[in-house]
Structures are given as C-alpha cells and as structure tokens.
Design an enzyme around this catalytic site. Structure first.
Site, PDB file in Angstrom:
ATOM      1  N   GLU A  81       1.985   3.262   9.509  1.00 47.01           N
ATOM      2  CA  GLU A  81       2.582   2.187   8.448  1.00 47.01           C
ATOM      3  C   GLU A  81       3.593   3.244   7.693  1.00 47.01           C
ATOM      4  OE1 GLU A  81      -0.289   1.056   5.622  1.00 47.01           O
ATOM      5  OE2 GLU A  81       0.988  -0.447   4.742  1.00 47.01           O
ATOM      6  N   GLU A 120      -6.857  -6.391   5.496  1.00 46.82           N
ATOM      7  CA  GLU A 120      -5.334  -6.948   5.067  1.00 46.82           C
ATOM      8  C   GLU A 120      -5.177  -7.884   6.134  1.00 46.82           C
ATOM      9  OE1 GLU A 120      -2.767  -4.477   2.903  1.00 46.82           O
ATOM     10  OE2 GLU A 120      -1.411  -6.121   2.718  1.00 46.82           O
TER      11      GLU A 120
HETATM   12  C1  BGC Z   1       1.444  -4.700   3.754  1.00 46.15           C
HETATM   13  C2  BGC Z   1       2.902  -4.663   4.425  1.00 46.15           C
HETATM   14  C3  BGC Z   1       3.602  -5.430   3.475  1.00 46.15           C
HETATM   15  C4  BGC Z   1       3.855  -5.069   2.090  1.00 46.15           C
HETATM   16  C5  BGC Z   1       4.622  -5.621   1.286  1.00 46.15           C
HETATM   17  C6  BGC Z   1       1.502  -4.113   2.237  1.00 46.15           C
HETATM   18  O1  BGC Z   1       0.213  -4.060   1.842  1.00 46.15           O
HETATM   19  O2  BGC Z   1       0.603  -3.987   4.607  1.00 46.15           O
HETATM   20  O3  BGC Z   1       3.232  -4.169   5.713  1.00 46.15           O
HETATM   21  O4  BGC Z   1       4.758  -5.729   3.927  1.00 46.15           O
HETATM   22  O5  BGC Z   1       2.492  -4.871   1.536  1.00 46.15           O
HETATM   23  O6  BGC Z   1       4.308  -5.634  -0.114  1.00 46.15           O
END
Ligand code: BGC
Length: 887
Positions: free
Chosen positions: A721, A457
């Site tokens: 997270e 990501e």
């Molecule tokens: C990310 C986040 C992001 C979110 C929003 C995720 O995959 O890691 O931090 O804000 O998606 O869709």
C-alpha cells in the site's frame, strides 16, 4: 492448408453464460489461421434450442446465412428476441479473404435468466425470530417429483452469502454468492442447472446462509449490518417434466436450523463446532427481503482459482507455522487426524515478526482467524465456507500431530477473470514486480475491486481502481468485472451527480474526491479503449455527464476548489505534497475531456461540443492558475507535472520545458519517485511521452527507497500500500494503515505492456494495434503477449551483439498492426531472412533516421535490425534513447 478455424466463442464477453439479462445478447469469436494477412470476409452463425439440431443442420432459432462482414466481435443475436429461460446453442464458421471456409466452431451455449419480475414466485425466507446472530442458518425443503425430468434449474440469491445443495451435493463452483452490490438497489442471482440431479421421488434441497457483506462486518468502523440485520434466501427451483413444470420456491414450507458453523464473518473469520448439539429445525420465517432489481452478473463468478501447498511447515512454541511463499487471498485447508473435541485455530498474516511469530497489527480489528471443534475422532478436512483472508503465513494451534506441507493447502480465491497478459524480461526484479502486480489484482478482485484483502477495510475504493484499471485490462479480460462494478458506482451516485469514493457505498458519506469519484468517468473510457464495446459508454454516459456537471456547478470559476468530499489528494505520496486544488482541477479537465470523447463516440454532437468547450475552459483556468511562462508549475512535484502533461494541460510550446522540470525534480530526488496513488500511474508515461526514456527506465529499475523495486528487494510478493510499508530504518510502516497487498502503486504495469513491450491499440478493442517497443540496453530482452478481442498479440525484443536487435511480432486474424522498428536509416532491416521491403505481408510505411515503420496483417513476423558500419568503419551502437513514439 491455412488451418483456418474459429475458437473462443463468447456471449456478452462471457464463456457459455448461464443466465443473461438481455433478450438480444451479442456474440463474439476469434479466428485462427497460419496464413499472413488473413481476414474474415464472411461468417455464418447458426443457433438452435438443442445442440442436436445444430448437428442435424436444423438451426431452429437463427441462421444468418453467409453474411459478408468482417465483424467478429459483439454481433447482436438476430433471431426472435429471446424470452426468459431460453437456452441457445450456437456455432459459427467463417470465410477468409481467399474464400477458404473454416469448419464450424465447437458449439457454445448461453441461457437467458428470468427477465420479468413476474417470473419470480419465490418468497424471501430467514431463520426464525430469536435465532443466534451471526451463526450460519441451515435451510431445507423437499421436492417431490413423479414424472421423468426434461430440464431443471434453480434461480437463487441471498441477502448475505449462500451455498446451495441439491440431494446432498453442493451446486456450482461459485463462491461468496450472490456477490456484493447495494442490496437495496440491485441484487445478483445465480442460475444452476439441476437437470441431471433431480430424481423421481423426494429430492432434498438445502441452503446455508451467512452474514457476508449484507449483515457482517465491513470497513474500518467496527460496524456490521450495513444493509440489514439477518441474512435471507430467495430460491426458485423449476423442474420441467413430461407432465409439465413444477415450481418449488422458498416459502413457509422450508425449515431453518442452526448448524455447526457457529459464526461466520468476512473480516473475523469462521468458527465451526462439530460437538454442538443439533437443534431441531423450525419453520423458516418468510420476510419482506428487498425490492431491489434482480439481475445476473455480467462478470465471471468468484471461484477457487488455484490451490497451493505450503512451502514450509515447522513447529515452534507449540504451534505449526506455515509459509505459502506467496501473499495471497483465500483460506487454509487442513487435512489432519485428531480426536473428538480437539479445538484447532488457524490465524493468518501477511508478514512475520523478527522472531518468526505472525505480525497481525496491520490487520487492525480483523481477527482473520478460523477455528474448528472436531465432532468425531478420525480424519478431517477443515476449511471455512464464507470468509476469505489475505495472508502469506498461517499459524495452526491446538493440534498435537504432525503437519506436513502436503497436509496444508491455500485455496486461492477471487473473481475468475481470464488471464490475457504475460510479461517477462531479462531483469528478475522486474519479473517479480509484474508477478506482484498480478497477485495483488487477483487477491483484490473479489466481485468488486477492493483496496486490500486483509484488514478491516476491503472496500471498493474508486481512486485505487481507476488508476489500476488500464493495467488490469492488460492482465485480464476485465470487461464484465468492471461493467458490473460501474453499476455499483452508478447505484451510489447522488441525485446531484456526485460519484462515490467507495462502491458499493458503505461506511462513508457519498464522497466526490478528485481522482476517486472521477473513476465513474475514467473506467468507462478505459473499458471502451480495451474492448471497443459502445454499450459500456452508453450505459455510463448519462452518469458521466451528471458528474462533470456536478463539479462545474460547484465550481463556477472552473478551478475545482469546492465540494471535494474527503479530498484524498495524491494519497500516500512521499517527500512531496501536491497542491490539492491543482490535482482536482487537472482531474476536472480530464473528466470533461473524456466525457466529451464519449459523447462523440455516441454521436451526441451537441454534448460533445459543449463538453469540449468546458474541457478547454477548465484547461485554460488551470494554465492561468498553475503554469508559469517557463513551463514550470507553481507546485513543483512529480505528480503535478505528470498529471498536467498527461492530461494535456500544458500549452504545447511549453510541454518539453515542463517535462524537463519534471526530470529535474526526479534528479533532485536522486532518481527516486515521490508520487502517491494519483501520480504514480502517470509518471513513466509522462516521461516516455516526452522522450525521457532513460530517466523512465532508471526510475523503474531503481531499487532504493522509495521505488517500485524497493519492496521487491525486501521480499514482497504483492504490491504494498505504501512505499514505506517496511524500511530498514523504521521497520514496519504505521500499522494504522499498512497493507501489504494493495494494487494502486502497481499501476505501473500498464507501462510495462504499453511502452516497454510496446503493445497498444490504435482502434478501441484492438482491430488496429500499434507495436512500438521501447528498447533499452539495461533490459536486454522483453517478451509480452496480450489477448485482445481478436486474439493474441505478441511481441518480443532482444538486443544482440554489436547493437543488433530482433523483434518478434504476432498479430491475430482480423487485426492489423503498425510496427515501429527502431532502426537507423542505414541499418539493415530484415524479416524472416529477407529484406523487410521484400517480405510478404509487410508494407514499409516510412523509413527515417529513427525508425522503420511497417504495417502488417495477421501472422508471425521476425524482424531483425543489423547496424551497418559507418563510413569510418565504426559500427553504430544502439543508443539508450533509441525509442519509438506513440503514433
Ligand atoms: C484505502 C485506500 C483509499 C484511501 C483513500 C484507504 O484507507 O485503503 O486504498 O484509496 O483510504 O482515503
């Protein structure tokens, strides 16, 4: 002797920047004095083209003479506008309010980059057609010099990542250059000083070129080549000799070859093959490159920030298992002795499985492993060049010898931002929380603010960064870092004004999510408050205005119901779901208000009036739609209340009732939070604004799930997270999305500095400060400091016997502070051994039942509060709710 001196000279927020894009950069400095209440009354700046000229008292570029002005932040260069390549050495002295003059500060320097497109003569080059994809290209050329060298510079950039070498030496300590931007619009170049490296005769110039963000894998779709197929290099070496300037550029005289780094990728890692056959070099291919504007970065570069030895290495199942004791970002460097042909592999993980093996499921498709085939027998230092990983643990396989902790180093890598915030208190768990916040910021600030550093990501999610930006500005001098990233956001703005969910924009469609896209408005406002730099607003204002207009046009009824892109809502909330229409409308009102404020600061009064009217109208629509007559919200969640209260959307007469409903919700959850990314940063501020300090402290210190300290108690060394990253019941969280290094939920850091320690700015940039600590029995003591544009602001409070309190405060020269000392009307308030009313440099502004409000200039002050026995002889003990409000 007051020890008056000037230090920390900065140019455009940077220390000695080596390539600026502006002809009139702005200069700043900080002044030190041991005297209370010292202010600068005048300054004199000298600037010269050579440092000797300054020493000789011959400033050929600029001499301001004695200027009567208190300004010490962002003074525009006032000599002749500077041209490409010009180098400026400068110093400054100041006079204080007693007419004491300081010595000149140590000489600082800055240099202008290549301002005109016509300054560039270089051509883009790449590996020849048919070269192996994803392998690193080794480019070379020779430069002949026959006259004595006066000055030499290299201006270098790449589509991809590069390392530049001159006569066999790696140049500069920046990593992952040229950084990540939208390479179709803007590309950063670096400037290197080669003066002392150029020899007469033949000089060897080399560059290594990797895919990086340009052609490598980014994001979660298993896709690479987001910007182009093949990495390319652009370099211009300019050597000024006694007989004139020699310009040597990338072009068809360069050769290209494949080298031992057989593949390199940010997500997958690197493979090195020292046994690979050396292929003959072929002429490099001249390419069209990009027509993107070439810029230097306003941010400090990515560097190796620290090297940490492993805390333990042990062998099991034929591999070496390494623990660095800290979840971090960078790579592993191994020192070992092995035979030719040995193949060594290093894998990385943030956590372990119960049996001690690496847990890598949460990395998704990111291999995050580096491997090396050794080309010769003997001692080797093994480390990758163009990749980073997020890990605490590593596993080394393929090596039979012994590895001790001293053979294994983690090179911690990230944007080299100056640390300006320190926080500690009596609760070790809160100190660990602060450390986790810091490490998550360090690991995810890698030229852009990424969401996470380990899985497939690693993108610049705007929602995460906007909630964290205030905390980031307490921890670091993030002025240049966010200035750069805001350019990435603006580069991704659509023609109709929509801001993106990630910047630079890759993988996703443009975006426009409430709370994510709003970063384009919120981050400039945060920067303005932190640094008081009007340029930051001016540069962003047109884009801010277009965004607000874009939301308005799509939502004529002023409830933001349409056009919300991915509509992430209160991402990763637990046990509560907040109505997305409510969240979006709250953000719409907030963005309209912030844009109105920006218009006001920029003296765009017509815009200000219009935007304020819009913000009022959106707030009214919000009230009609969501606020009930008893101060309840139609959607009763912590996030709903926190946003509505913090964005000023509850009618004033209902605000305390609404705050009580928020508290009721928290109590219903047995003092646990339920907020996701958007609510989490506003929750404690909403409580403390409304006077519910004890509830805020109990939430902060909650250790059960879900809470900030839950992860700390589970051994986290970075912010997770999700609240349920790991739970006793379910074990690891959903591996489809479970990062252990994601700063968004760490946005509580702002509250630690602003409210617990009590440091905030009354005037943007910190010329006027408020020191307003929030005392709570549960903590005992707190110590914090923050370096503003003027210098270090420090505060420390400690509760003593019988309800006494000490409060230590330091204020930098050129700043003043209003200090709220929590003292009852009859309490004794002293300062450094005398009564506060008699203390030199302290002006008592107000004294009432709750507080003693004083104003101080620069200096160090030690306040004490001693409770006085009441008429019945009882000593009044400090109550939990003794607190001080924001002004
Ligand atoms: C990310 C986040 C992001 C979110 C929003 C995720 O995959 O890691 O931090 O804000 O998606 O869709």
């Amino acid at each position: 002797m007051t020890g008056l001196r000037v230090e920390r000279l900065r140019c455009e927020h940077l220390a000695d920047p080596g390539g600026l894009d502006v002809a009139r950069p702005r200069l700043s400095w900080q002044v030190r004095s041991s005297r209370r209440g010292a202010v600068q009354l005048a300054y004199r700046i000298l600037a010269a083209s050579r440092p000797e000229l300054l020493q000789e008292g011959n400033p050929d570029l600029w001499d301001t003479g004695k200027v009567l002005s208190p300004q010490c932040v962002l003074v525009p260069f006032g000599g002749e506008p500077l041209a490409s390549r010009e180098q400026v050495f400068w110093s400054v002295r100041v006079w204080d309010d007693e007419d004491v003059v300081s010595p000149y500060a140590d000489i600082a320097r800055f240099e202008i980059g290549l301002l005109q497109p016509s300054d560039w003569q270089a051509q883009w080059i790449a590996a020849p057609e048919g070269a192996e994809s994803s392998s690193v290209t080794y480019l070379r050329s020779t430069l002949g010099i026959s006259a004595p060298v006066r000055r030499a510079r290299a201006y270098v950039t790449a589509l991809g990542l590069y390392e530049f070498r001159f006569n066999g030496q790696r140049i500069g300590d920046a990593r992952l250059t040229p950084g990540w931007t939208d390479y179709t619009k803007r590309i950063q170049y670096q400037v290197f000083d080669l003066t002392h490296l150029v020899a007469q005769g033949a000089n060897l110039i080399e560059a290594r070129l990797a895919d990086g963000w340009y052609a490598g894998y980014i994001g979660f779709q298993g896709r690479r080549r987001h910007y182009g197929e093949v990495p390319q290099l652009l370099a211009q070496v300019e050597v000024d000799t006694d007989t004139g300037r020699i310009v040597h550029t990338t072009g068809d005289r360069w050769t290209a070859a494949r080298g031992p780094i057989r593949s390199s990728d940010m997500l997958r890692g690197e493979t090195y093959d020292g046994c690979a056959e050396v292929e003959p070099a072929r002429p490099a291919r001249v390419t069209t490159g990009t027509s993107a504007v070439r810029v230097t970065s306003p941010a400090p570069p990515v560097r190796v920030l620290e090297e940490r030895h492993a805390v333990s290495v042990h062998r099991a199942d034929g591999v070496h298992r390494i623990d660095f004791g800290q979840n971090l970002v960078g790579w592993v460097r191994l020192e070992l002795i092995a035979d030719a042909g040995t193949t060594i592999r290093v894998r990385h993980a943030e956590i372990l499985q119960p049996d001690g093996r690496l847990y890598v499921e949460n990395l998704r498709t990111a291999d995050a492993s580096d491997s090396y085939v050794l080309g010769a027998a003997g001692r080797h230092t093994l480390e990758p060049s163009f990749t980073i990983h997020g890990f605490r643990y590593a596993e080394v396989s393929g090596y039979d010898g012994d590895l001790s902790a001293s053979d294994v180093v983690a090179a911690v890598c990230g944007s080299d931002l100056e640390r300006v915030g320190e926080f500690s208190c009596a609760d070790p768990a809160l100190n660990q929380l602060h450390s986790n916040i810091l490490w998550s910021a360090r690991g995810n600030f890698v030229d852009i603010p990424t969401d996470c550093p380990q899985r497939d990501e690693r993108m610049g999610w705007t929602g995460d960064a906007q909630v964290f930006a205030p905390t980031a500005c307490y921890l670091f001098d993030a002025a240049g870092f966010f200035t750069k990233w805001l350019r990435d956001i603006r580069d991704a703005q659509t023609p109709d004004g929509s801001f993106p969910d990630v910047a630079p924009l890759v993988v996703l469609e443009p975006g426009g999510s409430a709370g994510w896209a709003d970063a384009g408005v919120i981050v400039p406002s945060v920067l303005w408050n932190a640094y008081g730099d009007e340029n930051m607003l001016a540069e962003n204002y047109p884009a801010m205005r277009r965004w607000v207009e874009c939301v308005r046009l799509a939502n004529p009824d002023l409830l933001w119901i349409h056009a919300r892109g991915y509509d992430n809502g209160d991402w990763l909330a637990v046990h509560a779901e907040t109505d997305k229409d409510l969240i979006a409308t709250a953000y719409f009102a907030n963005s309209a208000r912030l844009t109105a404020r920006a218009a006001g600061i920029l003296h765009l009064s017509q815009d200000e009036v219009e935007l304020d009217a819009l913000a009022d109208a959106v707030a009214a629509a919000f009230r009609t739609a969501y606020v009930l007559p008893d101060g309840r919200l139609k959607c009763e969640t912590q996030t709903a209340y926190a946003l509505a209260l913090r964005f000023g959307l509850i009618p004033p007469e209902l605000a305390s009732a609404a705050a009580r409903h928020l508290v009721e919700d928290i109590e219903r959850h047995d003092t646990h939070l339920t907020t996701g990314f958007l609510g989490v940063g506003q929750l404690l501020p909403a409580l403390s604004d409304a006077g519910f300090i004890d509830v805020a402290y109990r939430l902060l210190q909650q250790k059960g799930y879900p809470s900030w300290l839950y992860a700390v108690m589970a051994g986290a060394t970075t912010i997770w997270e999700r609240w349920d990253g790991w739970t006793a019941d379910a074990g690891y969280g959903d591996p489809a999305m479970n990062s252990y290094n994601h700063y968004a939920l760490g946005s509580v850091g702002e509250w630690l500095y602003r409210t617990v320690a009590g440091i905030s700015y009354v005037e943007p940039g910190g010329r006027r400060i408020q020191i307003s600590p929030t005392i709570d029995q549960s903590l005992g003591w707190v110590k914090a400091s923050h370096r503003s544009s003027y210098g270090v602001v420090h505060t420390a409070w400690q509760l003593g016997e019988g309800g006494s309190l000490t409060l230590d405060v330091k204020v930098p020269v050129n700043a003043a502070a209003v200090v709220r000392i929590p003292a009852g009307q009859d309490d004794y308030v002293g300062e450094s051994g005398r009564s506060v009313a008699e203390s030199p440099g302290v002006r008592v502004l107000k004294r009432d039942r709750e507080q003693c409000l004083v104003e101080v200039g620069s200096g160090h002050y030690s306040f004490t509060v001693a409770p006085v026995a009441d008429t019945e002889g009882n000593v009044r003990t400090r109550r939990k709710e003794d607190r001080v409000d924001q002004i």
